[in-house]
Scaffold this motif. Structure first.
Motif, mmCIF file in Angstrom:
data_model
loop_
_atom_site.group_PDB
_atom_site.id
_atom_site.type_symbol
_atom_site.label_atom_id
_atom_site.label_comp_id
_atom_site.label_asym_id
_atom_site.label_seq_id
_atom_site.Cartn_x
_atom_site.Cartn_y
_atom_site.Cartn_z
ATOM 1 N N THR A 72 -75.561 -19.336 -42.733
ATOM 2 C CA THR A 72 -74.416 -18.802 -41.995
ATOM 3 C C THR A 72 -73.859 -17.591 -42.733
ATOM 4 O OG1 THR A 72 -73.807 -20.961 -41.100
ATOM 5 C CG2 THR A 72 -72.093 -19.286 -41.127
ATOM 6 N N SER A 73 -73.542 -16.559 -41.977
ATOM 7 C CA SER A 73 -72.966 -15.350 -42.566
ATOM 8 C C SER A 73 -71.840 -14.857 -41.681
ATOM 9 C CB SER A 73 -74.019 -14.261 -42.731
ATOM 10 O OG SER A 73 -74.469 -13.821 -41.461
ATOM 11 N N LEU A 74 -71.106 -13.883 -42.210
ATOM 12 C CA LEU A 74 -69.970 -13.307 -41.492
ATOM 13 C C LEU A 74 -70.164 -11.811 -41.324
ATOM 14 C CD1 LEU A 74 -67.089 -15.036 -43.502
ATOM 15 C CD2 LEU A 74 -67.899 -15.705 -41.228
ATOM 16 N N GLY A 75 -69.652 -11.307 -40.221
ATOM 17 C CA GLY A 75 -69.603 -9.873 -39.998
ATOM 18 C C GLY A 75 -68.186 -9.477 -39.652
ATOM 19 N N MET A 76 -67.710 -8.366 -40.217
ATOM 20 C CA MET A 76 -66.375 -7.858 -39.897
ATOM 21 C C MET A 76 -66.497 -6.407 -39.470
ATOM 22 S SD MET A 76 -62.994 -7.339 -42.333
ATOM 23 C CE MET A 76 -62.466 -9.051 -42.234
ATOM 24 N N GLY A 77 -65.957 -6.092 -38.318
ATOM 25 C CA GLY A 77 -65.985 -4.727 -37.824
ATOM 26 C C GLY A 77 -64.589 -4.164 -37.717
ATOM 27 N N THR A 91 -74.900 -18.186 -37.307
ATOM 28 C CA THR A 91 -75.765 -19.178 -37.954
ATOM 29 C C THR A 91 -77.207 -18.912 -37.549
ATOM 30 O OG1 THR A 91 -73.993 -20.810 -37.922
ATOM 31 C CG2 THR A 91 -76.231 -21.632 -38.248
ATOM 32 N N PHE A 92 -78.087 -18.900 -38.523
ATOM 33 C CA PHE A 92 -79.503 -18.609 -38.294
ATOM 34 C C PHE A 92 -80.364 -19.835 -38.611
ATOM 35 C CE2 PHE A 92 -77.388 -14.709 -39.507
ATOM 36 C CZ PHE A 92 -77.873 -13.773 -38.617
ATOM 37 N N HIS A 93 -81.464 -19.970 -37.877
ATOM 38 C CA HIS A 93 -82.491 -20.971 -38.177
ATOM 39 C C HIS A 93 -83.838 -20.319 -37.916
ATOM 40 C CE1 HIS A 93 -84.460 -24.799 -38.713
ATOM 41 N NE2 HIS A 93 -85.081 -24.639 -37.538
ATOM 42 N N ASP A 94 -84.667 -20.258 -38.943
ATOM 43 C CA ASP A 94 -85.956 -19.569 -38.833
ATOM 44 C C ASP A 94 -85.775 -18.136 -38.340
ATOM 45 O OD1 ASP A 94 -87.311 -21.783 -39.742
ATOM 46 O OD2 ASP A 94 -87.695 -22.565 -37.725
ATOM 47 N N SER A 95 -84.748 -17.490 -38.856
ATOM 48 C CA SER A 95 -84.377 -16.095 -38.571
ATOM 49 C C SER A 95 -83.818 -15.881 -37.161
ATOM 50 C CB SER A 95 -85.557 -15.149 -38.803
ATOM 51 O OG SER A 95 -86.469 -15.176 -37.727
ATOM 52 N N SER A 96 -83.815 -16.937 -36.331
ATOM 53 C CA SER A 96 -83.243 -16.817 -34.988
ATOM 54 C C SER A 96 -81.768 -17.224 -35.007
ATOM 55 C CB SER A 96 -83.997 -17.711 -34.001
ATOM 56 O OG SER A 96 -85.333 -17.291 -33.881
ATOM 57 N N ILE A 97 -80.992 -16.594 -34.156
ATOM 58 C CA ILE A 97 -79.565 -16.901 -34.073
ATOM 59 C C ILE A 97 -79.368 -18.156 -33.236
ATOM 60 C CG2 ILE A 97 -77.320 -16.077 -33.234
ATOM 61 C CD1 ILE A 97 -78.358 -13.228 -33.732
ATOM 62 N N THR A 98 -78.726 -19.161 -33.818
ATOM 63 C CA THR A 98 -78.497 -20.416 -33.095
ATOM 64 C C THR A 98 -77.044 -20.595 -32.678
ATOM 65 O OG1 THR A 98 -78.153 -21.598 -35.197
ATOM 66 C CG2 THR A 98 -80.395 -21.557 -34.298
ATOM 67 N N HIS A 99 -76.122 -19.895 -33.334
ATOM 68 C CA HIS A 99 -74.709 -20.059 -32.977
ATOM 69 C C HIS A 99 -73.911 -18.839 -33.449
ATOM 70 C CE1 HIS A 99 -70.478 -21.442 -33.535
ATOM 71 N NE2 HIS A 99 -70.734 -22.049 -32.383
ATOM 72 N N THR A 100 -72.992 -18.408 -32.616
ATOM 73 C CA THR A 100 -72.075 -17.331 -32.996
ATOM 74 C C THR A 100 -70.662 -17.695 -32.569
ATOM 75 O OG1 THR A 100 -72.351 -16.107 -30.924
ATOM 76 C CG2 THR A 100 -73.852 -15.549 -32.727
ATOM 77 N N SER A 101 -69.709 -17.185 -33.298
ATOM 78 C CA SER A 101 -68.299 -17.362 -32.952
ATOM 79 C C SER A 101 -67.568 -16.078 -33.307
ATOM 80 C CB SER A 101 -67.696 -18.546 -33.714
ATOM 81 O OG SER A 101 -66.314 -18.685 -33.387
ATOM 82 N N THR A 102 -66.839 -15.539 -32.352
ATOM 83 C CA THR A 102 -66.212 -14.228 -32.537
ATOM 84 C C THR A 102 -64.736 -14.281 -32.195
ATOM 85 O OG1 THR A 102 -68.287 -13.098 -31.989
ATOM 86 C CG2 THR A 102 -66.270 -11.796 -31.849
ATOM 87 N N GLN A 103 -63.949 -13.540 -32.929
ATOM 88 C CA GLN A 103 -62.523 -13.402 -32.638
ATOM 89 C C GLN A 103 -62.108 -11.960 -32.904
ATOM 90 O OE1 GLN A 103 -60.100 -16.381 -34.502
ATOM 91 N NE2 GLN A 103 -58.176 -15.570 -33.705
#
Length: 433
Positions: A72-77, A91-103
């Motif tokens: 799991t990593s974070l991005g801030m823009g 959240t990544f699994h085998d380099s694929s994105i499995t979950h995102t949450s944005t605010q």
């Protein structure tokens, strides 16, 4: 003129003649487009040299291309104006994105620079606590700031924070550390580069990411051997071009372009951007409208010149519906500006919008063609509010790019990125370390 030919009898001879003059002033021939492509390619190459004798400000960024993202990593823009802060957890699994949450957080007006940085830490804390993210996570930061140049939206400059000249990355790292926030800042990139990272993650053939928002910018992957100032021979590097800065005598500038530039907050800067970007197209149309009003060729029934005479009140978002249907011109002009229109008025305003949008599409296509030829990319990712609200302009820009590339047989696939792609790219970059 194709825009008004079916109802030309509604217009007077003077109106038709004036529109014809304007159309000719904004016309861009195929030869001119090829010349612009050549000049942009030259500037892109010069920007990679040791002395960087180019109108562009080419900035290489070493993004993490080889390590597959995991965990799991974070991005801030952070927007260039500082008005909005977007945070995403991925959240990544085998380099694929499995979950995102944005605010998305909005910065209250009137905050000082120091208060802004405190507010940024508060937003990150709120985001982490709301999602029970307590472990130390990698954080990638992406900033919508041009390189070594001030640029704040002309439309929102009164409410914008001037972040130019501030070491945003260093200040954020310091304040996160002082606040004991469970994050580890791993990368700081320009938003154009972050969009490129996101696009490459989705499609490995993507070599260019171009955004058409209030400003215009693009990033692409360049071979390190071509970047003289880095002195490395292997691999590739992402390059933020700041292509909106492109300047050349080949650009088709009109008297209205010169006026918009002269009255802008930073005259003499970013000439290509002022011909193409969402921030300026509506203002060019507004200047055309007020000139025709002064010549008594528009709004002779009844007009309230106060609002239409105010800078940046004719938004670019008005142009697409007006081009699509002239009746929308009557509704927008009456509702937003208190102007009662005739059928001739609506036809003229529609023609003006179409003329300005068409030139923007042609120049945008030339810009994309130059980037494709310089990079050798097989795919380009496009994004931005300008294309979101004006599908015809987008289609015409892509069509122009493909037509200019046809003689080289360098066909390029096109994809479109959603809003917030730069924050996703920052998180992908953070997770790839």
């Amino acid at each position: 003129m194709t825009v008004i030919s079916s109802s030309a009898c509604v217009l007077s001879d003077k109106q038709r003649a004036r529109l014809s003059q304007i159309e000719q002033a904004f016309a861009v021939s195929t030869d001119q487009l090829h010349k612009i492509v050549k000049h942009i390619r030259t500037e892109l190459s010069l920007g990679l040299k040791h002395d960087n004798d180019s109108s562009l400000c080419m900035s290489p960024s070493f993004v993490h291309q080889r390590t597959a993202p995991s965990g799991t990593s974070l991005g801030m823009g952070i927007e260039a104006s500082g008005r909005r802060i977007r945070i995403t957890s991925v959240t990544f699994h085998d380099s694929s994105i499995t979950h995102t949450s944005t605010q998305v957080f909005v910065t209250p007006a009137g905050k000082s620079i120091s208060a802004f940085f405190e507010h940024t830490a508060f937003c990150l804390r709120e985001f982490l606590q709301a999602r029970n993210l307590n472990e130390v996570l990698p954080l990638g930061i992406t900033i919508g700031l041009p390189i070594s140049e001030e640029r704040v939206s002309e439309q929102t400059k009164e409410d914008s924070l001037d972040l130019c000249g501030k070491n945003v990355a260093r200040k954020l790292c310091d304040i996160f550390l002082r606040g004991h926030l469970p994050v580890r800042v791993t990368s700081v990139t320009n938003s154009a580069v972050s969009r490129l990272v996101a696009a490459r993650h989705a499609d490995k053939t993507t070599g260019i990411a171009a955004s058409f928002n209030h400003g215009v910018n693009a990033a692409y992957f360049e071979q390190l051997a071509n970047v003289e100032r880095l002195g490395q021979a292997r691999g590739s590097v992402a390059v933020n071009t700041e292509i909106g800065r492109f300047s050349s005598h080949a650009l088709p500038l009109t008297q209205w372009d010169h006026r918009v530039d002269r009255e802008s907050k930073h005259p003499g800067t970013r000439p290509l951007e002022k011909l193409v970007a969402d921030q300026y197209l509506g203002e060019i149309v507004r200047n055309l409208i007020t000139d025709l009003m002064d010549e008594r060729l528009l709004f002779t029934l009844s007009s309230n010149p106060k609002t239409i005479s105010t800078e940046y009140t004719f938004h670019t978002a008005y142009m697409a519906p007006i081009i699509d249907n002239k009746d929308n011109a009557a509704a927008i002009l009456e509702t937003e500006f208190g102007i009662v229109t005739s059928e001739a008025d609506c036809l003229i305003v529609r023609a003006l919008c179409d003329i300005v949008a068409n030139r923007s599409a042609l120049l945008s296509g030339a810009m994309l063609a130059a980037l494709a030829l310089k990079s050798g990319a097989k795919s380009v990712a496009l994004s931005g509010v300008l294309f979101d609200v004006n599908q015809k302009l987008c289609d015409d820009a892509v069509g122009t790019m493909q037509a200019l590339l046809a003689s080289t047989k360098a066909g390029v696939e096109v994809s479109f990125q959603h809003r917030g792609a730069e924050v996703l790219g920052a998180a992908i970059n953070a997770a790839s370390i």
